[in-house]
Structure formats: structure tokens, C-alpha cells
Design a protein around this motif. Structure first.
Motif, PDB file in Angstrom:
ATOM      1  N   GLU A 149     -78.423 -56.259   1.423  1.00 17.50           N
ATOM      2  CA  GLU A 149     -77.559 -55.151   1.888  1.00 17.50           C
ATOM      3  C   GLU A 149     -76.939 -55.468   3.249  1.00 17.50           C
ATOM      4  O   GLU A 149     -75.750 -55.197   3.476  1.00 17.50           O
ATOM      5  CB  GLU A 149     -78.367 -53.848   1.946  1.00 17.50           C
ATOM      6  CG  GLU A 149     -77.516 -52.654   2.351  1.00 17.50           C
ATOM      7  CD  GLU A 149     -78.222 -51.316   2.170  1.00 17.50           C
ATOM      8  OE1 GLU A 149     -79.142 -51.213   1.337  1.00 17.50           O
ATOM      9  OE2 GLU A 149     -77.844 -50.364   2.891  1.00 17.50           O
ATOM     10  N   ILE A 150     -77.737 -56.043   4.143  1.00 12.81           N
ATOM     11  CA  ILE A 150     -77.182 -56.394   5.464  1.00 12.81           C
ATOM     12  C   ILE A 150     -76.098 -57.458   5.304  1.00 12.81           C
ATOM     13  O   ILE A 150     -75.032 -57.395   5.946  1.00 12.81           O
ATOM     14  CB  ILE A 150     -78.300 -56.899   6.413  1.00 12.81           C
ATOM     15  CG1 ILE A 150     -79.354 -55.798   6.642  1.00 12.81           C
ATOM     16  CG2 ILE A 150     -77.705 -57.368   7.748  1.00 12.81           C
ATOM     17  CD1 ILE A 150     -78.876 -54.571   7.374  1.00 12.81           C
ATOM     18  N   GLU A 151     -76.355 -58.423   4.426  1.00 15.25           N
ATOM     19  CA  GLU A 151     -75.338 -59.474   4.215  1.00 15.25           C
ATOM     20  C   GLU A 151     -74.041 -58.881   3.652  1.00 15.25           C
ATOM     21  O   GLU A 151     -72.945 -59.301   4.004  1.00 15.25           O
ATOM     22  CB  GLU A 151     -75.882 -60.553   3.272  1.00 15.25           C
ATOM     23  CG  GLU A 151     -76.838 -61.489   4.014  1.00 15.25           C
ATOM     24  CD  GLU A 151     -77.681 -62.369   3.114  1.00 15.25           C
ATOM     25  OE1 GLU A 151     -77.617 -62.204   1.883  1.00 15.25           O
ATOM     26  OE2 GLU A 151     -78.415 -63.210   3.671  1.00 15.25           O
ATOM     27  N   LYS A 152     -74.187 -57.866   2.804  1.00 13.68           N
ATOM     28  CA  LYS A 152     -72.997 -57.224   2.231  1.00 13.68           C
ATOM     29  C   LYS A 152     -72.209 -56.474   3.317  1.00 13.68           C
ATOM     30  O   LYS A 152     -70.978 -56.445   3.297  1.00 13.68           O
ATOM     31  CB  LYS A 152     -73.430 -56.273   1.116  1.00 13.68           C
ATOM     32  CG  LYS A 152     -72.313 -55.795   0.241  1.00 13.68           C
ATOM     33  CD  LYS A 152     -72.871 -55.178  -1.023  1.00 13.68           C
ATOM     34  CE  LYS A 152     -71.808 -54.424  -1.786  1.00 13.68           C
ATOM     35  NZ  LYS A 152     -72.315 -53.825  -3.010  1.00 13.68           N
ATOM     36  N   CYS A 153     -72.941 -55.896   4.263  1.00 10.48           N
ATOM     37  CA  CYS A 153     -72.254 -55.214   5.381  1.00 10.48           C
ATOM     38  C   CYS A 153     -71.446 -56.231   6.191  1.00 10.48           C
ATOM     39  O   CYS A 153     -70.305 -55.956   6.592  1.00 10.48           O
ATOM     40  CB  CYS A 153     -73.273 -54.530   6.301  1.00 10.48           C
ATOM     41  SG  CYS A 153     -74.144 -53.176   5.508  1.00 10.48           S
ATOM     42  N   ALA A 154     -72.051 -57.388   6.411  1.00 10.19           N
ATOM     43  CA  ALA A 154     -71.336 -58.442   7.161  1.00 10.19           C
ATOM     44  C   ALA A 154     -70.086 -58.869   6.381  1.00 10.19           C
ATOM     45  O   ALA A 154     -69.021 -59.101   6.965  1.00 10.19           O
ATOM     46  CB  ALA A 154     -72.266 -59.625   7.392  1.00 10.19           C
ATOM     47  N   LEU A 155     -70.220 -58.918   5.058  1.00  9.24           N
ATOM     48  CA  LEU A 155     -69.071 -59.278   4.204  1.00  9.24           C
ATOM     49  C   LEU A 155     -67.941 -58.253   4.379  1.00  9.24           C
ATOM     50  O   LEU A 155     -66.759 -58.618   4.501  1.00  9.24           O
ATOM     51  CB  LEU A 155     -69.541 -59.303   2.747  1.00  9.24           C
ATOM     52  CG  LEU A 155     -68.588 -59.836   1.701  1.00  9.24           C
ATOM     53  CD1 LEU A 155     -68.482 -61.357   1.817  1.00  9.24           C
ATOM     54  CD2 LEU A 155     -69.083 -59.472   0.286  1.00  9.24           C
ATOM     55  N   ALA A 156     -68.307 -56.975   4.404  1.00  7.47           N
ATOM     56  CA  ALA A 156     -67.289 -55.921   4.564  1.00  7.47           C
ATOM     57  C   ALA A 156     -66.604 -56.034   5.933  1.00  7.47           C
ATOM     58  O   ALA A 156     -65.381 -55.844   6.045  1.00  7.47           O
ATOM     59  CB  ALA A 156     -67.922 -54.541   4.401  1.00  7.47           C
ATOM     60  N   CYS A 157     -67.384 -56.352   6.969  1.00  4.76           N
ATOM     61  CA  CYS A 157     -66.777 -56.517   8.304  1.00  4.76           C
ATOM     62  C   CYS A 157     -65.760 -57.656   8.258  1.00  4.76           C
ATOM     63  O   CYS A 157     -64.641 -57.528   8.772  1.00  4.76           O
ATOM     64  CB  CYS A 157     -67.863 -56.835   9.346  1.00  4.76           C
ATOM     65  SG  CYS A 157     -68.975 -55.475   9.671  1.00  4.76           S
TER      66      CYS A 157
END
Ligand code: NDP
Length: 451
Positions: A83-91
């Protein structure tokens, strides 16, 4: 009233926070507004730099932030890191695309020059749920901060540490303090924020009840809202599908986040002739799921986020069984733990047919043919996502147009992605998050016409 961080795995209170007062809320709105007046003038290069820095910090701190989710709402550590990696992807996605998405849209007019410009609108309030405590917030904040808006977050009361960590990572990345602020408040204080003239819009992800309350107050104040509410997504398996693959993906699609996802597959609609075959594979997938300490990688899933949510699910299952539903596997609860469960013989009038089951329970429905499968899929108050399984892609493309939902994936696990619009129809809400559509929800699409 204290806001509590309570570990659902062992029911221990980890930390408590004092709820912020009305005067503290007012101060935060003041700061948000003052910051907005400067922030809206910054250029995309500057915003992009800070957003990319946020992505770097998220990746550096993924263990630390994943731990917070595991402790506060029981998410399996592996899923929390993803989930954290996906947030970084969205950024990264919005850092790279915001300027293009918000560039002027040239209009075809009979004379002169005309275009649509995209201006920020100001403070946007986000009311967010506990199920994806980081992702739900980042999919709001990345587009909005890139668009020149500023954000206020009222997070779910059971994830205060996650809420504070999000504020922290943005500050550390260099965003001005008023760009994004967490409010540790109960839902009773949301109306006061919606009533403030400087707050221009609101987005909510959560239950229908919460969504309709926030929409009602916002509409009284003539403020735009985006609502992402519940779902009871169909997972339609036609007789010409790859049955084994569908069963394997179906189990994953039901169990994602321990079943507590709005776009989890919830109703498995099987064409009669392949139903037994599908169920034989599907049951094995469920038998192999390991439930235990979410911090331990030997387990697939942990507890549900709160004991009251597990009890509510148990009640829905029990009431369905009383009306004739059969438990193929599972059905038991121990505190906040709920066994992965498959329910068959589900009929209209049962909670398992009519309501959203927000936990690890799969509902099986049998369809006589394709037409009946689509009828069953649409016989729901909800319309968020769904998937359809068939080897005949052209037929599948035609059939998905008949499904009443915001998205349908073909032969694919339904999951959100920054590049793909996300949102529902019917009681699943309205508006779209993510992609170009998401960033355009909260901007002033201003028409300019030069003679
Ligand atoms: P809620 O809808 O109650 O909570 C979601 C958010 O809305 C939280 O921040 C909550 O704050 C806030 N909220 C609740 N009521 C109001 C209100 N009247 N005015 C303003 N804000 C409000 O979800 P629950 O945690 O109670 O979960 C219940 C059900 O909601 C689930 O079983 C599921 O059906 C659905 N849900 C859907 C989600 C999705 O992703 N679409 C995510 C989570 C839940 P607070 O925590 O302080 O009450």
C-alpha cells in the motif's frame, strides 16, 4: 472524547489522543486558507519536486508506515508495504502528469480563441476510512496538491497514527504546513468544517450513511462532493472461462485486505454448468488461507479492523443462514477474527444477497445463462466495480456494457491504479478519483474566450 489507536489483533490500546477543539479546527482552517493563497501561485515544477520527494520518503519509510497500519487496523504487513508503494506510485503519477492534465483545453469556436483553463479552488476536506489508511488519502492528496488546492483530513477515528504520519511525510518532503493538515476529530465536528465558507468542497470514502450526511450538509452549503461508498461487486464466471484461473483470482479478489475493500469481489455469479467445478477450486483456495498475526509474514491475513465490524458480519451471515443460506466453509468468529467463508444457496431477501458484506465472506449465486448472470449482477443497490470471466473477449466486451457499475475488468483482478478512473454509480456514490478525471473533480474549469 479521546481518539484511540487500538490493535485489533490483541485488543490493546496503543495510544490515545485528545480530540481537537473547535478553536483548534478554526486555527487550522485559517492556516490552510493563508497557505492556499500562496500555494495556488506556485508552479508545477515546484509542486512536482515536493511530490517526488514525498514518493522517495514513502519508499524509505515503508516498513515504519506499514507497521502503523498493521497495528491500527490489522492489515497484513505484506499488504501494508504494498500500500505504501502504491501511494508513492500515485505521487509519481501526478507529479509527472498534473501539468499535462491541467493544461488549457482548446475549444473549437466560430471566431477568436477559446479554451478551458483549470484553476485551483481552495481548501478541500477529505473524510476518509480505515480500510486503506494511506492509499485512500494519497489518491486524494496527490492530485489536489498538484492542482494547487490544499487539504484537510478527517480520518477514521481508529487510525490516528496513520493520519499523523501522512501529515508528517508531507512536511518532511517540504510542503508548507498548511498544505495538508490532519484533524483528530470525531465525525460530529465535520459539519462545522463544511459550513466554513473557505472550505470549497469535500470528498468522502466510507459508508452510505456517512456519505449521505456529508453530501446533505455540503449541498446545503452548495459545495461539490465526490463520494466513494460501498460496493457489492459481481464476479461473473461464464461457462467458457478459464475456470481454475477464475477461481484462484476470485479468492484473491474476495480476500484482499481481509475482505474489507469496497471493490472486493463479493457476489460470485456462476453459470450453472461450471458452478461445481468453480466451487471445487474456490473452496481449496479458501482452505489454504492462513489467518493469524498480521505482523507475521507466515500468515496471509490478520484480524478485521475492529471487533464491532466482525460482529456485524457475523450477524449478517447468521441471519442469512436462518433464511436458508448454507455455509460451504468457515462461518466462525473469534473476537475480531473471522474465518474465510463461502455462502451458497443465497436468495433475494437474505442479508447476504441484499447488503454489502464488508469482510471475508463470498456469496455464491447461480445463473441459468449469460443473460441471467447480468440480471443478477445488476440486482444490487450498488454499482462500484466488477469483473467478468470468459475466453470470448468480444462477447465479454459487449456484456460488460450491460453491467451497472463504474468499472468492469475482463479476466482480471479488480484493483485501482493511479492511471485508471475509479468511482461508482447507484448507491456506490458519484464522481471519479484517480487519472485525469480525478484531478479535474476539484478545479474550476474556467472558460476563456478572446475576441
Ligand atoms: P464510516 O462510513 O462510518 O466511516 C468512514 C469515515 O466517515 C470515517 O472517517 C468516519 O469517521 C466518517 N464519518 C462517519 N459518519 C460520519 C458523519 N455522519 N459525518 C461525517 N463523517 C462521518 O465507516 P465505518 O468505519 O463505520 O464502516 C462501516 C461500513 O462502511 C463498512 O462496513 C463498509 O460497508 C463501509 N465502508 C466502506 C469503505 C469504502 O472503502 N468504500 C471503507 C470503510 C467502510 P469516524 O471514524 O470518526 O466515525
Amino acid at each position: 472524547m479521546a481518539i484511540e489507536s487500538r490493535n485489533p489483533f490483541n485488543n490493546e490500546v496503543v495510544k490515545t489522543f485528545e480530540e481537537e477543539t473547535e478553536s483548534q479546527i478554526s486555527q487550522k482552517i485559517d492556516l490552510a486558507q493563508n497557505t492556499y493563497l500562496d500555494w495556488k501561485k506556485t508552479n508545477f515544477t515546484h509542486r512536482k519536486e515536493l511530490m517526488l520527494k514525498t514518493a522517495v520518503l514513502l519508499r524509505d519509510r515503508k516498513e515504519q508506515y506499514a507497521n502503523l497500519m498493521t497495528i491500527e487496523m490489522g492489515k497484513a504487513k505484506r499488504e501494508a508495504i504494498a500500500e505504501i508503494e502504491k501511494c508513492a506510485l500515485a505521487c509519481g503519477y501526478y507529479a509527472g502528469n498534473a501539468e499535462k492534465f491541467l493544461s488549457n483545453k482548446i475549444l473549437d469556436v466560430p471566431e477568436g480563441e477559446a479554451y478551458v483553463a483549470h484553476d485551483p479552488i481552495g481548501i478541500v476536506l477529505a473524510v476518509m476510512p480505515w480500510n486503506f489508511p494511506f492509499w485512500q488519502v494519497f489518491r486524494f492528496l496527490a492530485p489536489n496538491l498538484m492542482a494547487g488546492n490544499v487539504g484537510l483530513l478527517k480520518h477514521a477515528s481508529n487510525v490516528p497514527q496513520c493520519a499523523l504520519a501522512i501529515q508528517e511525510v508531507l512536511l518532511d518532503a517540504g510542503f508548507p504546513k498548511g498544505c495538508f493538515q490532519t484533524l483528530l476529530i470525531s465525525s460530529s465536528k465535520v459539519n462545522m468544517i463544511l459550513d466554513d465558507d473557505r472550505v470549497k468542497a469535500a470528498t468522502l470514502t466510507g459508508s452510505e450513511e456517512a456519505g449521505s450526511k456529508v453530501a446533505e450538509r455540503s449541498s446545503k452549503n452548495l459545495k461539490k462532493t465526490v463520494l466513494e461508498l460501498g460496493g457489492s461487486d459481481p464476479f461473473i464466471v461464464l461457462k467458457d472461462a478459464d475456470i481454475k484461473e477464475a477461481a484462484k483470482t476470485g479468492a484473491k479478489a474476495r480476500m484482499i485486505n481481509n475482505g474489507q475493500s469496497c471493490i472486493a469481489a463479493k457476489r460470485f455469479i456462476l453459470e450453472k454448468s461450471i458452478a461445481d467445478e468453480f466451487l471445487s477450486y474456490f473452496k481449496v483456495e479458501f482452505e489454504n488461507i492462513k489467518i493469524g498475526d498480521p505482523a507475521d509474514d507466515n500468515f496471509d491475513y490478520g484480524a478485521m479492523a475492529r471487533e464491532d465490524l466482525a460482529k456485524e458480519l457475523e450477524d449478517q451471515v447468521e441471519r442469512s443462514v436462518e433464511k436458508g443460506a448454507k455455509i460451504l466453509i468457515g462461518g466462525n468468529r473469534n473476537k475480531a477474527f473471522f474465518d474465510p467463508t463461502i455462502l451458497t444457496d443465497v436468495k433475494p431477501g437474505m442479508p447476504a444477497y441484499e447488503e454489502e458484506l464488508f469482510g471475508p465472506v463470498a456469496v455464491i449465486l447461480i445463473a441459468n445463462d449469460e443473460k441471467h448472470a447480468i440480471e443478477l449482477a445488476n440486482d444490487s443497490r450498488f454499482g462500484l466495480g466488477g469483473s467478468l470471466w470468459s475466453k470470448d473477449i468480444e462477447k465479454a466486451k459487449k456484456l460488460v456494457r450491460e453491467v451497472e457499475s463504474g468499472a468492469v475488468y475482463i479476466n482480471k483482478l479488480m484493483a485501482s491504479h493511479p492511471a485508471v478512473p475509479f468511482g461508482g454509480v447507484k448507491m456506490s456514490g458519484y464522481g471519479r478519483e484517480l487519472s485525469e478525471m480525478g484531478i479535474k473533480e476539484f478545479v474550476n474549469q474556467k472558460t476563456v474566450w478572446v475576441a
